[in-house]
Write an enzyme that holds these catalytic residues in place. Structure first.
Site: not given
Ligand code: ADP
Ligand code: AMP
Length: 208
Positions: A13, A88, A122, A166
């Site tokens: 995302k 969420r 990541r 998570r």
């Molecule tokens: P989220 O915001 O949903 O938690 P991230 O955007 O941080 O996810 O992505 C999680 C990990 O996967 C990061 O290390 C990112 O670089 C990698 N990633 C994101 N999109 C892809 C993809 N399409 N294929 C492989 N790796 C990806």
């Molecule tokens: P994220 O960067 O989206 O993976 O969020 C990291 C962490 O921040 C989550 O695991 C939660 O602990 C907190 N967090 C982010 N967004 C929310 C939300 N909308 N509601 C509650 N906790 C959140």
């Protein structure tokens, strides 16, 4: 364009929100980034939620709702935004409905095995939230942010234990939002297993 990005942790995302934000010139609003900023700056909110976040739990609804209300009130979010990681819970979705209307909710889909691979590799640039992956999306220089050259870190909640927590929280509290938005007729599923470029192309098609 007012968008919500829904999906499990690690689905991509944040990565896609960063790219779409540049392409469409709308702000990328990540509650995770806002909360991590508060923890880093040791604000009252940050001190209150540090342990919860590092253990993979959810920050209480009233706190996240106020954060988003304040952020959406800023002028750059008037024409559009990408909300990444909010809502969420059903309570957050109900609160968001009172704040604004949405054009589309993109439901990023990825299986657990792939999620674990993505989260364990990541790496992030703390100040900007820019995200990399050691194998799938590496920075130009190992361990360094492409833009500033500063060090990349592993998020403190990207540990095995916190990832499991998570995923459980996602299944119990966030996944019900899929049917919530399906019923509203604004949900689009997006397979986020292909390469970043392929997912981005599908995303552009979904929001056009
Ligand atoms: P989220 O915001 O949903 O938690 P991230 O955007 O941080 O996810 O992505 C999680 C990990 O996967 C990061 O290390 C990112 O670089 C990698 N990633 C994101 N999109 C892809 C993809 N399409 N294929 C492989 N790796 C990806
Ligand atoms: P994220 O960067 O989206 O993976 O969020 C990291 C962490 O921040 C989550 O695991 C939660 O602990 C907190 N967090 C982010 N967004 C929310 C939300 N909308 N509601 C509650 N906790 C959140």
């Amino acid at each position: 364009m007012k968008l919500v990005f829904l999906g499990p942790p690690g689905a991509g995302k944040g990565t896609m929100a960063g790219r779409l934000s540049e392409e469409k010139d709308i702000p990328h609003i990540s509650t995770g980034d806002i909360i991590r900023g508060a923890i880093r700056n040791q604000t009252d909110l940050g001190k209150k939620v540090k342990e919860i976040v590092e253990a993979g739990g959810l920050v209480p609804d009233d706190l996240t709702i106020s954060l988003v209300e304040e952020r959406l009130g800023k002028s750059d979010a008037r024409e559009g935004f990408i909300l990444d990681g909010f809502p969420r819970t059903i309570a957050q979705a109900d609160a968001l409905k009172k704040m604004t209307s949405l054009d589309r909710v993109i439901n990023f889909q990825l299986d657990d095995e792939e999620i674990v691979k993505r989260l364990s590799g990541r790496r992030v640039h703390k100040a900007s939230g820019r995200t990399y992956h050691i194998l799938f999306n590496p920075p130009k220089t190992e361990g360094k942010d492409d833009v500033t050259g500063e060090d990349l870190i592993t998020r403190p909640d990207d540990t095995k234990q916190s990832i499991e927590k998570r995923l459980e929280v996602y299944r119990n509290q966030t996944a019900p939002l899929i049917s919530y938005y399906k019923e509203e007729g604004i949900l689009t599923d997006l397979d986020s297993s292909p390469s970043p470029d392929a997912v981005f192309a599908d995303l552009l098609a979904a929001v056009s």
